[in-house]
Write a protein that holds these residues in place. Structure first.
Motif, PDB file in Angstrom:
ATOM      1  N   ARG A 240      -6.184   0.921  -5.504  1.00 17.15           N
ATOM      2  CA  ARG A 240      -6.628  -0.363  -5.669  1.00 17.15           C
ATOM      3  C   ARG A 240      -7.029  -0.717  -7.072  1.00 17.15           C
ATOM      4  NH1 ARG A 240      -9.982  -4.201  -5.830  1.00 17.15           N
ATOM      5  NH2 ARG A 240     -11.655  -2.799  -5.907  1.00 17.15           N
TER       6      ARG A 240
ATOM      7  N   ASP B 227      -7.629   5.271  -1.475  1.00 18.06           N
ATOM      8  CA  ASP B 227      -7.189   3.859  -1.354  1.00 18.06           C
ATOM      9  C   ASP B 227      -7.943   3.184  -2.266  1.00 18.06           C
ATOM     10  OD1 ASP B 227      -5.230   5.137   0.419  1.00 18.06           O
ATOM     11  OD2 ASP B 227      -6.281   3.933   2.001  1.00 18.06           O
TER      12      ASP B 227
ATOM     13  N   GLN C 137      -9.246   9.447   2.420  1.00 18.73           N
ATOM     14  CA  GLN C 137      -8.167   8.628   2.186  1.00 18.73           C
ATOM     15  C   GLN C 137      -8.550   7.359   2.052  1.00 18.73           C
ATOM     16  OE1 GLN C 137      -4.767   9.589   1.860  1.00 18.73           O
ATOM     17  NE2 GLN C 137      -4.741   7.430   0.891  1.00 18.73           N
TER      18      GLN C 137
END
Length: 122
Positions: free
Chosen positions: A97, A93, A89
């Motif tokens: 981003r 992430d 994760q």
């Protein structure tokens, strides 16, 4: 998208020696027991095999060969991440981003951060 990365990460975590993983019964446990360098060497091997498969596909080979090698690379990358207590994760992430950023902009930002970090250490 599938949650297979999370499920694999959970299984890999159970193979760590501190979680009771047995190197005699588990390939992943055996890699963990050999240490960081063995895991990193395996990443290098898998990355090379993935590149070679891509070249083969470019030359007309079955694309399934590249899928197979890429799966090996991802799997071993999950082992590496687990070794350093990083979750899939966290990687997802980071990709999120970066979404919408120009690759050139992202590289420039990364170089700026690296320069700031190195100057801060002096």
């Amino acid at each position: 998208m599938s949650d297979i990365l999370q499920r694999l990460a959970e299984v890999i975590a159970t193979r760590k020696p501190e979680a009771g993983g047995d190197p005699e019964k588990s390939y992943v446990s055996r890699l963990f027991s050999k240490g960081d360098d063995a895991i990193l060497k395996k990443i290098g091997e898998e990355a090379t095999e993935t590149v070679m498969a891509a070249k083969d596909v470019r030359a007309g080979a079955d694309p399934a060969k590249l899928v197979y090698e890429c799966a090996d690379l991802w799997f071993h990358s999950l082992i590496m991440l687990a070794r350093f207590d990083i979750t899939p994760q966290q990687v997802l992430d980071e990709l999120a981003r970066r979404e919408g950023l120009s690759g050139i902009e992202e590289m420039a930002n990364r170089k700026l951060k690296e320069r700031e970090l190195s100057e801060g250490r002096k």
